[in-house]
Design an enzyme around this catalytic site. Structure first.
Site, PDB file in Angstrom:
ATOM      1  N   HIS A 108     -12.744  33.977 121.299  1.00  0.00           N
ATOM      2  CA  HIS A 108     -13.032  35.094 120.681  1.00  0.00           C
ATOM      3  C   HIS A 108     -13.368  34.580 119.117  1.00  0.00           C
ATOM      4  CE1 HIS A 108     -12.553  39.224 119.441  1.00  0.00           C
ATOM      5  NE2 HIS A 108     -11.849  38.628 118.367  1.00  0.00           N
ATOM      6  N   HIS A 111     -16.447  40.811 116.243  1.00  0.00           N
ATOM      7  CA  HIS A 111     -17.475  41.795 116.784  1.00  0.00           C
ATOM      8  C   HIS A 111     -18.489  41.861 115.980  1.00  0.00           C
ATOM      9  CE1 HIS A 111     -13.435  42.900 118.403  1.00  0.00           C
ATOM     10  NE2 HIS A 111     -13.773  43.215 119.603  1.00  0.00           N
ATOM     11  N   ASP A 115     -24.209  48.225 111.389  1.00  0.00           N
ATOM     12  CA  ASP A 115     -24.179  49.008 110.216  1.00  0.00           C
ATOM     13  C   ASP A 115     -24.133  48.338 109.102  1.00  0.00           C
ATOM     14  OD1 ASP A 115     -22.138  47.446 110.268  1.00  0.00           O
ATOM     15  OD2 ASP A 115     -20.403  48.686 110.385  1.00  0.00           O
ATOM     16  N   CYS A 126     -18.761  40.720 112.158  1.00  0.00           N
ATOM     17  CA  CYS A 126     -17.515  40.730 111.453  1.00  0.00           C
ATOM     18  C   CYS A 126     -16.527  39.486 112.109  1.00  0.00           C
ATOM     19  CB  CYS A 126     -17.084  42.124 111.811  1.00  0.00           C
ATOM     20  SG  CYS A 126     -15.498  42.419 110.687  1.00  0.00           S
TER      21      CYS A 126
END
Length: 141
Positions: A108, A111, A115, A126
């Protein structure tokens, strides 16, 4: 010459092996899809020219020329390197987001959001600073 080598065997590691290799915070973010606190990451204000790699396997993820200050508290990029990441739907925490994972080791990273109209792609990757390592560009080229 870079001493970073991509660990192509990383995807085969067990959770116990990851726990031996990663710090507790790295494990929480990279293997449990956690998030570091905003504004705390070591690479948030990194402005040198170079390459951002996956902390877990050293795969190249982002180039410094795609980094921008989104004022969100985490390192942000408007584009990943080709085939470097996988995007997955994330429905945790009562919302629908797009999770970014390392394509090599499935760690991971953070995300992605649509925007960032100030960027060429309109996207904001991000990323958790703890999920990345930084390799400064070689000045000899």
């Amino acid at each position: 010459m870079s001493d970073f080598k991509i660990d192509i065997e990383a995807a085969k590691r067990t959770n116990e092996q990851w726990k031996e290799i990663l710090t507790p915070m790295e494990y929480h973010v990279l293997r449990e899809a956690g998030t570091e606190r905003p504004g705390t990451g070591a690479l948030l204000h990194e402005n040198r020219e170079g390459t951002y790699r996956c902390r877990a396997c050293n795969a190249i993820l982002f180039k410094s020329d795609a980094k921008f200050d989104s004022h969100c508290g985490w390192p942000s990029f408007y584009a990943a390197e080709d085939t470097a990441v996988r995007l997955l739907e994330d429905t945790s925490h009562g919302m629908i987001r797009t999770e970014v994972r390392c394509a090599n080791c499935d760690s991971h990273l953070g995300h992605i959001f649509n925007d960032a109209p100030q960027t060429p792609t309109g996207q904001r990757y991000c990323m958790n600073s703890v999920s990345l390592s930084f390799e400064e560009a070689d000045d000899e080229n």
